[in-house]
Design a protein around this motif. Structure first.
Motif, mmCIF file in Angstrom:
data_model
loop_
_atom_site.group_PDB
_atom_site.id
_atom_site.type_symbol
_atom_site.label_atom_id
_atom_site.label_comp_id
_atom_site.label_asym_id
_atom_site.label_seq_id
_atom_site.Cartn_x
_atom_site.Cartn_y
_atom_site.Cartn_z
ATOM 1 N N LYS A 176 -3.990 -12.090 -11.114
ATOM 2 C CA LYS A 176 -4.463 -13.212 -10.311
ATOM 3 C C LYS A 176 -5.879 -12.972 -9.791
ATOM 4 C CE LYS A 176 -0.106 -13.987 -7.997
ATOM 5 N NZ LYS A 176 0.403 -14.359 -6.687
ATOM 6 N N GLY A 177 -6.427 -11.793 -10.101
ATOM 7 C CA GLY A 177 -7.763 -11.480 -9.613
ATOM 8 C C GLY A 177 -7.772 -11.001 -8.172
ATOM 9 N N ASN A 178 -6.592 -10.748 -7.592
ATOM 10 C CA ASN A 178 -6.504 -10.256 -6.209
ATOM 11 C C ASN A 178 -6.584 -8.732 -6.190
ATOM 12 O OD1 ASN A 178 -6.194 -12.796 -5.160
ATOM 13 N ND2 ASN A 178 -3.951 -12.731 -5.234
ATOM 14 N N PHE A 179 -7.770 -8.212 -6.438
ATOM 15 C CA PHE A 179 -7.891 -6.765 -6.583
ATOM 16 C C PHE A 179 -7.651 -6.032 -5.271
ATOM 17 C CE2 PHE A 179 -10.730 -8.332 -10.052
ATOM 18 C CZ PHE A 179 -9.808 -8.100 -11.053
ATOM 19 N N ASP A 180 -7.964 -6.668 -4.132
ATOM 20 C CA ASP A 180 -7.768 -6.006 -2.843
ATOM 21 C C ASP A 180 -6.298 -5.635 -2.662
ATOM 22 O OD1 ASP A 180 -10.369 -6.493 -2.505
ATOM 23 O OD2 ASP A 180 -10.161 -8.055 -0.968
ATOM 24 N N LEU A 181 -5.437 -6.643 -2.890
ATOM 25 C CA LEU A 181 -4.003 -6.417 -2.738
ATOM 26 C C LEU A 181 -3.491 -5.388 -3.725
ATOM 27 C CD1 LEU A 181 -2.378 -9.858 -2.141
ATOM 28 C CD2 LEU A 181 -1.697 -7.690 -1.137
ATOM 29 N N ALA A 182 -3.957 -5.501 -4.967
ATOM 30 C CA ALA A 182 -3.514 -4.577 -6.005
ATOM 31 C C ALA A 182 -3.912 -3.158 -5.635
ATOM 32 C CB ALA A 182 -4.125 -4.974 -7.353
ATOM 33 N N LEU A 183 -5.127 -3.023 -5.130
ATOM 34 C CA LEU A 183 -5.631 -1.706 -4.785
ATOM 35 C C LEU A 183 -4.883 -1.128 -3.589
ATOM 36 C CD1 LEU A 183 -7.756 -0.048 -6.151
ATOM 37 C CD2 LEU A 183 -9.428 -0.841 -4.472
ATOM 38 N N ALA A 184 -4.577 -1.990 -2.603
ATOM 39 C CA ALA A 184 -3.858 -1.527 -1.421
ATOM 40 C C ALA A 184 -2.503 -0.952 -1.830
ATOM 41 C CB ALA A 184 -3.677 -2.670 -0.428
ATOM 42 N N LEU A 185 -1.800 -1.678 -2.705
ATOM 43 C CA LEU A 185 -0.500 -1.179 -3.178
ATOM 44 C C LEU A 185 -0.676 0.096 -3.985
ATOM 45 C CD1 LEU A 185 1.521 -4.331 -4.179
ATOM 46 C CD2 LEU A 185 2.287 -2.492 -2.685
ATOM 47 N N GLY A 186 -1.761 0.145 -4.758
ATOM 48 C CA GLY A 186 -2.050 1.339 -5.539
ATOM 49 C C GLY A 186 -2.222 2.545 -4.640
ATOM 50 N N LEU A 187 -2.896 2.345 -3.507
ATOM 51 C CA LEU A 187 -3.113 3.452 -2.577
ATOM 52 C C LEU A 187 -1.791 3.922 -1.987
ATOM 53 C CD1 LEU A 187 -6.421 2.368 -0.784
ATOM 54 C CD2 LEU A 187 -6.062 4.247 -2.397
ATOM 55 N N VAL A 188 -0.920 2.967 -1.644
ATOM 56 C CA VAL A 188 0.402 3.343 -1.128
ATOM 57 C C VAL A 188 1.148 4.184 -2.160
ATOM 58 C CG1 VAL A 188 2.654 2.474 -0.415
ATOM 59 C CG2 VAL A 188 0.583 1.336 0.371
ATOM 60 N N LEU A 189 1.065 3.748 -3.404
ATOM 61 C CA LEU A 189 1.753 4.443 -4.501
ATOM 62 C C LEU A 189 1.232 5.869 -4.627
ATOM 63 C CD1 LEU A 189 3.863 3.843 -6.585
ATOM 64 C CD2 LEU A 189 2.121 2.855 -8.060
ATOM 65 N N VAL A 190 -0.077 6.010 -4.628
ATOM 66 C CA VAL A 190 -0.672 7.344 -4.723
ATOM 67 C C VAL A 190 -0.291 8.169 -3.500
ATOM 68 C CG1 VAL A 190 -2.849 8.615 -4.765
ATOM 69 C CG2 VAL A 190 -2.581 6.569 -6.168
ATOM 70 N N GLY A 191 -0.299 7.528 -2.327
ATOM 71 C CA GLY A 191 0.064 8.234 -1.094
ATOM 72 C C GLY A 191 1.481 8.768 -1.157
ATOM 73 N N ILE A 192 2.410 7.951 -1.662
ATOM 74 C CA ILE A 192 3.807 8.387 -1.783
ATOM 75 C C ILE A 192 3.901 9.585 -2.702
ATOM 76 C CG2 ILE A 192 6.018 7.732 -2.791
ATOM 77 C CD1 ILE A 192 5.489 4.900 -1.705
ATOM 78 N N SER A 193 3.181 9.499 -3.808
ATOM 79 C CA SER A 193 3.216 10.568 -4.793
ATOM 80 C C SER A 193 2.677 11.872 -4.195
ATOM 81 C CB SER A 193 2.393 10.120 -6.001
ATOM 82 O OG SER A 193 2.278 11.131 -6.912
ATOM 83 N N ILE A 194 1.547 11.778 -3.472
ATOM 84 C CA ILE A 194 0.955 12.979 -2.876
ATOM 85 C C ILE A 194 1.863 13.550 -1.786
ATOM 86 C CG2 ILE A 194 -0.967 13.835 -1.466
ATOM 87 C CD1 ILE A 194 -2.800 11.982 -2.992
#
Lengths: 266, 212
Positions: free
Chosen positions: B180-198
């Motif tokens: 949808k071109g909503n990169f902010d939201l996608a990136l925010a979720l991506g950060l959560v995902l990386v945070g969980i992994s770390i």
């Protein structure tokens, strides 16, 4: 591990509450936010939860043909005809429409801006060898694009300027924006798309670019939930006053995305 | 999009359940592979390692065909449910837990097996001791399995269908919002995902160090 089990129980409890049916629909109706806005009205009135599978029209029809959906809402007249001819669908009603547009970079190397002839536009694209992004995913938009190329008498497949990305409308718009290319998009996805960069509306207003959304009721043997009544209730609701008013009232950034309008397709 | 938190919780629920399921299958398999000497063991070992790189989309596709109403397991009505996603991710994580778990247990067996047997323990009786000694390696195996499940999108997209409020996870939401071109939201979720992994690997590393 106890936490895991608790999670699992919560998850299952959440998934199993109300009667639910599965609507196989197109990405354009779901990604634009329309279904998310109007379907809660149906759920409130009927108590039936609707699970939306947002797929391209080709995939949505294939899903339904396999018996994995309860109702179909798509926009590809030819594919719909074939689906009904194969006995998967029993009735078809148009419930909304808008239009397709060609969008592309403002630099407009193919000189399309302001034109309203979709077929002439494609000829100009090929002549100028302007970058063009194709969905290539058998969606309703993809079928229309292929039909227009046929009408233009051009086979663009394999041309270096023709990028077949095999992806959804949003993916195609992202690629078009990133590579300064032209693409065909439905207006709903375009208006709700957030990464337009240099893309602008170039070609619109051709009668061939009208985009009609149809609800198809499935043959009883194809209905997933085993509840034809619930599926029929949703189909009827889409064509009813409440849904039609909600479709017309749905706007993004102050602009209406879809026009209501009911037409039974014989 | 749906609310942020339910998506994160749903993702965790699915992936933790899958890791749990994969542990139930993979860990006993790891122990049997590490301690036993039985015919066909080498074949199973090669298969387990071969499946480490199992492509999620292929798992998704096969499971889709099995679970579809036109498929052999269609009557279960599991397609496009969280349960189907758990099944797919369990298939993906099991080889990882079995292979890494096998390596951890076998290492300790080679080191202490003779001593344990000399003290009169049978292989079966030695197993709990070995597992305790290998817990650092086993924890790594479970973590690797969890990492595989929580980060994959190919399988859950196919068998889950990315249905809002039902089968929409972090990774499928990132795919959708990017579309949808909503990169902010996608990136925010991506950060959560990386945070969980770390965070997960940090916990395992610290826990492993204390007990080593």
């Amino acid at each position: 591990m106890r936490i895991v089990l608790a999670f699992l129980i919560l998850l299952l409890a959440g998934a199993a509450q109300a009667e639910s049916i599965t609507l196989a629909s197109t990405t354009s109706l779901d990604n634009s936010g329309l279904l998310g806005r109007i379907l809660p009205l149906f759920t409130k009135a009927s108590g039936i939860e609707v699970r939306v599978l947002a797929q391209g029209t080709g995939q949505a029809l294939a899903t339904a043909a396999r018996g994995d959906a309860d109702l179909v809402l798509v926009h590809d007249p030819e594919a719909e005809d074939a689906f009904i001819a194969a006995g998967h669908g029993i009735s078809r009603v148009e419930i909304a429409w808008n239009d397709f547009i060609f969008v592309g970079p403002r630099s407009d190397v193919a000189h399309l801006a302001g034109s309203s002839d979709a077929v002439a536009a494609l000829r100009k694209v090929a002549e100028a060898k302007a970058g063009f992004v194709s969905r290539g995913d058998k969606s309703g938009t993809d079928s229309l694009e292929k039909r227009l190329w046929r009408e233009a008498g051009i086979n663009p497949l394999g041309a270096p300027w023709y990028k077949d990305i095999g992806g959804g409308m949003g993916a195609a718009l992202n690629v078009a924006a990133a590579t300064d290319s032209i693409t065909l998009t439905d207006r709903g996805t375009w208006l709700s798309f957030a990464n337009r960069r240099d893309l602008a509306e170039l070609v619109q207003g051709d009668a061939r670019l009208i985009n009609r959304y149809r609800v198809i009721e499935l043959a009883p043997s194809r209905i997933k939930s085993g509840s034809p009544a619930a599926a029929h209730a949703l189909a009827t609701w889409f064509a009813g006053a409440q849904a039609q008013a909600a479709i017309g009232a749905y706007t993004v950034g102050g602009r209406a995305l879809f026009n209501p309008g009911v037409k039974v397709i014989p | 999009m749906d609310e942020f938190l339910p998506i994160v919780l749903r993702s965790l629920a699915v992936s933790l359940s899958a890791t749990f399921g994969a542990t139930l299958i993979g860990l006993p398999l790891a122990a049997v592979l590490a301690l036993g000497r039985w015919p066909g063991r080498q074949v199973v070992l090669v298969m387990v390692h071969g499946l480490l790189g199992l492509p999620p989309v292929v798992v998704g596709l096969v499971l889709y065909l099995l679970l579809s109403r036109s498929g052999p397991l269609g009557l279960l009505g599991l397609l496009y449910t969280p349960e189907a996603m758990i099944m797919a991710q369990t298939v993906l994580a099991t080889p990882i837990i079995a292979a890494l778990g096998h390596r951890a247990i076998e290492g300790r067996w080679l080191e202490f097996g003779r001593a344990l047997q000399a003290s009169g323990a049978s292989r079966l009786a030695a197993l709990p001791h070995l597992m305790r000694m290998a817990r650092g390696g086993i924890a790594t195996a479970l973590l690797a399995g969890f990492g595989r499940t929580v980060s994959e999108v190919g399988a859950v997209l196919i068998v889950g269908g990315n249905i809002a409020g039902v089968t929409r996870t972090m990774t499928t939401t990132i795919t959708l919002e990017t579309g949808k071109g909503n990169f902010d939201l996608a990136l925010a979720l991506g950060l959560v995902l990386v945070g969980i992994s770390i965070s997960a690997s940090t916990v395992v590393l610290i826990a492993g160090r204390d007990r080593a």
